[in-house]
Each structure stands twice: as structure tokens, then as C-alpha cells.
Design a protein around this motif. Structure first.
Motif, PDB file in Angstrom:
ATOM      1  N   LEU A 168      10.766   3.987   8.650  1.00  0.00           N
ATOM      2  CA  LEU A 168      10.379   1.748   9.096  1.00  0.00           C
ATOM      3  C   LEU A 168       8.853   1.913   9.332  1.00  0.00           C
ATOM      4  CD1 LEU A 168      11.501  -0.164   8.315  1.00  0.00           C
ATOM      5  CD2 LEU A 168      11.253  -1.021  11.003  1.00  0.00           C
ATOM      6  N   PHE A 169       7.778   2.019   9.605  1.00  0.00           N
ATOM      7  CA  PHE A 169       6.037   2.308   9.556  1.00  0.00           C
ATOM      8  C   PHE A 169       5.250   2.390   8.581  1.00  0.00           C
ATOM      9  CE2 PHE A 169       2.302   2.909  11.092  1.00  0.00           C
ATOM     10  CZ  PHE A 169       2.105   1.684  11.374  1.00  0.00           C
ATOM     11  N   ALA A 170       5.852   3.647   8.249  1.00  0.00           N
ATOM     12  CA  ALA A 170       4.884   3.816   6.696  1.00  0.00           C
ATOM     13  C   ALA A 170       5.422   2.780   5.702  1.00  0.00           C
ATOM     14  CB  ALA A 170       5.469   5.640   6.569  1.00  0.00           C
ATOM     15  N   ALA A 171       7.330   3.344   5.540  1.00  0.00           N
ATOM     16  CA  ALA A 171       7.534   1.802   4.593  1.00  0.00           C
ATOM     17  C   ALA A 171       6.838   0.520   4.432  1.00  0.00           C
ATOM     18  CB  ALA A 171       9.589   2.244   5.135  1.00  0.00           C
ATOM     19  N   GLY A 172       6.809   0.523   5.948  1.00  0.00           N
ATOM     20  CA  GLY A 172       6.327  -1.377   5.953  1.00  0.00           C
ATOM     21  C   GLY A 172       4.973  -1.703   5.648  1.00  0.00           C
ATOM     22  N   ARG A 173       4.010  -0.243   6.098  1.00  0.00           N
ATOM     23  CA  ARG A 173       2.278  -0.461   5.408  1.00  0.00           C
ATOM     24  C   ARG A 173       2.192  -0.020   3.843  1.00  0.00           C
ATOM     25  NH1 ARG A 173      -1.905   1.845   9.106  1.00  0.00           N
ATOM     26  NH2 ARG A 173      -2.258   2.338   6.496  1.00  0.00           N
ATOM     27  N   ALA A 174       3.407   0.799   3.483  1.00  0.00           N
ATOM     28  CA  ALA A 174       3.780   0.758   1.405  1.00  0.00           C
ATOM     29  C   ALA A 174       3.889  -0.317   1.275  1.00  0.00           C
ATOM     30  CB  ALA A 174       4.676   1.733   1.267  1.00  0.00           C
ATOM     31  N   SER A 175       4.382  -0.949   1.721  1.00  0.00           N
ATOM     32  CA  SER A 175       5.138  -2.549   1.121  1.00  0.00           C
ATOM     33  C   SER A 175       4.140  -3.947   0.883  1.00  0.00           C
ATOM     34  CB  SER A 175       6.406  -2.995   2.123  1.00  0.00           C
ATOM     35  OG  SER A 175       6.442  -3.300   3.080  1.00  0.00           O
ATOM     36  N   ARG A 176       3.485  -3.796   2.485  1.00  0.00           N
ATOM     37  CA  ARG A 176       2.027  -4.605   2.491  1.00  0.00           C
ATOM     38  C   ARG A 176       1.633  -4.135   1.129  1.00  0.00           C
ATOM     39  NH1 ARG A 176       0.810  -8.944   2.198  1.00  0.00           N
ATOM     40  NH2 ARG A 176       2.856  -9.307   3.835  1.00  0.00           N
ATOM     41  N   ASP A 177       1.252  -2.358   1.189  1.00  0.00           N
ATOM     42  CA  ASP A 177      -0.426  -2.127  -0.130  1.00  0.00           C
ATOM     43  C   ASP A 177       0.495  -2.478  -1.160  1.00  0.00           C
ATOM     44  OD1 ASP A 177      -1.254  -0.766   2.237  1.00  0.00           O
ATOM     45  OD2 ASP A 177      -0.983   1.289   1.385  1.00  0.00           O
ATOM     46  N   LEU A 178       2.160  -2.077  -1.675  1.00  0.00           N
ATOM     47  CA  LEU A 178       2.191  -2.689  -2.546  1.00  0.00           C
ATOM     48  C   LEU A 178       1.858  -4.394  -2.798  1.00  0.00           C
ATOM     49  CD1 LEU A 178       3.994  -2.686  -5.697  1.00  0.00           C
ATOM     50  CD2 LEU A 178       5.915  -2.118  -4.150  1.00  0.00           C
ATOM     51  N   ILE A 179       2.160  -5.190  -2.059  1.00  0.00           N
ATOM     52  CA  ILE A 179       2.031  -6.845  -2.346  1.00  0.00           C
ATOM     53  C   ILE A 179       0.586  -7.112  -2.110  1.00  0.00           C
ATOM     54  CG2 ILE A 179       2.151  -8.811  -0.935  1.00  0.00           C
ATOM     55  CD1 ILE A 179       4.394  -8.315  -0.965  1.00  0.00           C
ATOM     56  N   GLU A 180      -0.507  -5.952  -1.720  1.00  0.00           N
ATOM     57  CA  GLU A 180      -1.344  -6.150  -2.216  1.00  0.00           C
ATOM     58  C   GLU A 180      -2.183  -5.724  -2.975  1.00  0.00           C
ATOM     59  OE1 GLU A 180      -3.658  -4.987   1.986  1.00  0.00           O
ATOM     60  OE2 GLU A 180      -2.559  -6.531   2.991  1.00  0.00           O
ATOM     61  N   GLY A 181      -1.973  -5.063  -3.507  1.00  0.00           N
ATOM     62  CA  GLY A 181      -1.925  -4.087  -4.843  1.00  0.00           C
ATOM     63  C   GLY A 181      -1.666  -4.772  -6.554  1.00  0.00           C
ATOM     64  N   CYS A 182      -0.347  -5.536  -6.255  1.00  0.00           N
ATOM     65  CA  CYS A 182       0.079  -6.931  -7.009  1.00  0.00           C
ATOM     66  C   CYS A 182      -0.469  -8.278  -7.120  1.00  0.00           C
ATOM     67  CB  CYS A 182       1.702  -7.170  -6.964  1.00  0.00           C
ATOM     68  SG  CYS A 182       2.456  -5.506  -7.813  1.00  0.00           S
ATOM     69  N   GLU A 183      -1.647  -8.255  -6.064  1.00  0.00           N
ATOM     70  CA  GLU A 183      -2.164  -9.532  -5.888  1.00  0.00           C
ATOM     71  C   GLU A 183      -2.777  -9.949  -7.510  1.00  0.00           C
ATOM     72  OE1 GLU A 183      -3.995  -9.755  -2.385  1.00  0.00           O
ATOM     73  OE2 GLU A 183      -2.656 -10.705  -1.175  1.00  0.00           O
ATOM     74  N   SER A 184      -3.545  -8.713  -7.607  1.00  0.00           N
ATOM     75  CA  SER A 184      -4.695  -8.860  -9.010  1.00  0.00           C
ATOM     76  C   SER A 184      -3.813  -7.977 -10.084  1.00  0.00           C
ATOM     77  CB  SER A 184      -5.410  -7.219  -8.997  1.00  0.00           C
ATOM     78  OG  SER A 184      -5.162  -5.815  -8.949  1.00  0.00           O
ATOM     79  N   VAL A 185      -2.577  -8.193 -10.375  1.00  0.00           N
ATOM     80  CA  VAL A 185      -1.957  -7.982 -11.104  1.00  0.00           C
ATOM     81  C   VAL A 185      -1.659  -8.819 -12.219  1.00  0.00           C
ATOM     82  CG1 VAL A 185      -1.871  -5.517 -10.616  1.00  0.00           C
ATOM     83  CG2 VAL A 185       0.130  -7.216 -11.064  1.00  0.00           C
ATOM     84  N   ALA A 186      -1.018  -8.434 -13.166  1.00  0.00           N
ATOM     85  CA  ALA A 186      -0.806 -10.348 -14.365  1.00  0.00           C
ATOM     86  C   ALA A 186       1.014 -10.007 -15.100  1.00  0.00           C
ATOM     87  CB  ALA A 186      -1.407 -10.558 -15.272  1.00  0.00           C
ATOM     88  N   SER A 187       1.815  -9.119 -14.549  1.00  0.00           N
ATOM     89  CA  SER A 187       2.881  -9.008 -14.328  1.00  0.00           C
ATOM     90  C   SER A 187       3.586  -9.384 -13.686  1.00  0.00           C
ATOM     91  CB  SER A 187       3.307  -7.654 -14.501  1.00  0.00           C
ATOM     92  OG  SER A 187       4.770  -7.523 -14.524  1.00  0.00           O
TER      93      SER A 187
END
Length: 194
Positions: free
Chosen positions: A40-59
Motif C-alpha cells: 500500500l505504501f509503495a502504491a500510494g507513492r506511485a499514485s502520487r507520482d502519477l498524479i504529479e506527472g500528469c499535471e504537465s501532460v495535455a491528455s
């Protein structure tokens, strides 16, 4: 196929020249695998990284995928306020992406969460909403909704995990029907069997 150990060993990474939606999908799959392994901890970090990574994408679809992955992680925490907020984020992202099927999948996850959390009135209302939308849903989501309705009605269902995929729910629903049919056939007198 429930071969989580093998899936964990696969290197799931996007490439810089990959499509934004594809990269988000790969990250979301990785998050699901982490959750299935109890990380769960690793999944939480990965989901936060995904959210932040998508802030700069247009899709807008990539945003919807990222928020759905976050919802999946928060469901496992059991925090209803955070899950409710995450559901709102997913539904907003799905509206912007014009992705009603993704929104419906998020609603199934939300309804499963409500059932698991013992929120009787809210789960009844959400399942009724899903039942109305069931006819227009793709087959896998119809199976997940049917399985959810069966669980809610007290029917035996092998899928009790909130994070179950739509395909697992569809398989369990067809398995339940097959088992019920086999039981009824075995109780019939031999002369009437076809």
C-alpha cells in the motif's frame, strides 16, 4: 489469471516517446500490482507520482487514469472522506476526457467501497444508480455490477476484495451462475436431464 508474482517481475515502464495515455496506463497497472501484493505504501507513492506527472501532460484521458489509480489506492485505506474526494476528482477528470466508461468503473469501485464500509443507505443508492446504467455498460462492467448486486443481496460470491478488476468480477459472476446451474441439474431426476 491471478499470477501477481509474475506480473510483479515484469518491468512496467513507459518511454519518453510513448503516448501520454499509454504511460499513464502502464503506471496505473503497476499501482494495481502493488496493491495486489499488499504494498500500500509503495502504491500510494506511485499514485502520487502519477498524479504529479500528469499535471504537465495535455491528455485528459491520462488525467482520468491517474485519478482512478489514486482512487483505487485510497479505497484500500478505508478513509471515506478521502475516497469521496478522490471519486469527485475521477468523475471530473472523466467528464473532461469524455470517458463515461471510466467514470462508471470508478462508481463501481465506490459502490464496492460503500458495501465494504457498511454504509447501507449510500451503497443501496449507488447500486440502484449502477443498476439503471447497467444496460448501457460494456460487458465487463455489467459483470462487475451484477457481481456487486449479488454480493449486496447476500449471494455467495468469491469476489470480496474491493480492488477486484472488472474482468475478475465478470469471471466470478459467470462462475456463480455455472455453479448454480450445476447444482440445479444435479438435483433433477435423471430422466429429465438433457
Amino acid at each position: 489469471q491471478k499470477r501477481v508474482e509474475e506480473a510483479t517481475a515484469i518491468a512496467l515502464t513507459g518511454t519518453p516517446d510513448s503516448d501520454e495515455m499509454w504511460n499513464a496506463t502502464i503506471a496505473a497497472i503497476r499501482i494495481r500490482i502493488l496493491l495486489r501484493n499488499g504494498a500500500l505504501f509503495a502504491a500510494g507513492r506511485a499514485s502520487r507520482d502519477l498524479i504529479e506527472g500528469c499535471e504537465s501532460v495535455a491528455s485528459p484521458v491520462a488525467h482520468a487514469i491517474a485519478h482512478a489509480a489514486r482512487l483505487r489506492v485510497l479505497v484500500e485505506t478505508g478513509d471515506i472522506a478521502l475516497v469521496r474526494q478522490a471519486l469527485g476528482d475521477v468523475l471530473s477528470a472523466c467528464r473532461r476526457a469524455r470517458a463515461p466508461v471510466r467514470a462508471l468503473g470508478a462508481r463501481v469501485l465506490w459502490a464496492r467501497f460503500l458495501v465494504r464500509a457498511g454504509r447501507q443507505r449510500e451503497s443501496t443508492r449507488e447500486i440502484a444508480r449502477l443498476r439503471r446504467l447497467m444496460a448501457a455498460a460494456p460487458r465487463l462492467i455489467r459483470g462487475a455490477i451484477g457481481c456487486l448486486m449479488s454480493e449486496r443481496a447476500g449471494g455467495a460470491s468469491p469476489v470480496v476484495q474491493v480492488g477486484a478488476t472488472a474482468s475478475e468480477a465478470a469471471v466470478s459472476l459467470s462462475s456463480n451462475r455455472s455453479v448454480a446451474k450445476l447444482r440445479s441439474i444435479s438435483k433433477e431426476p435423471r430422466a429429465t436431464r438433457t
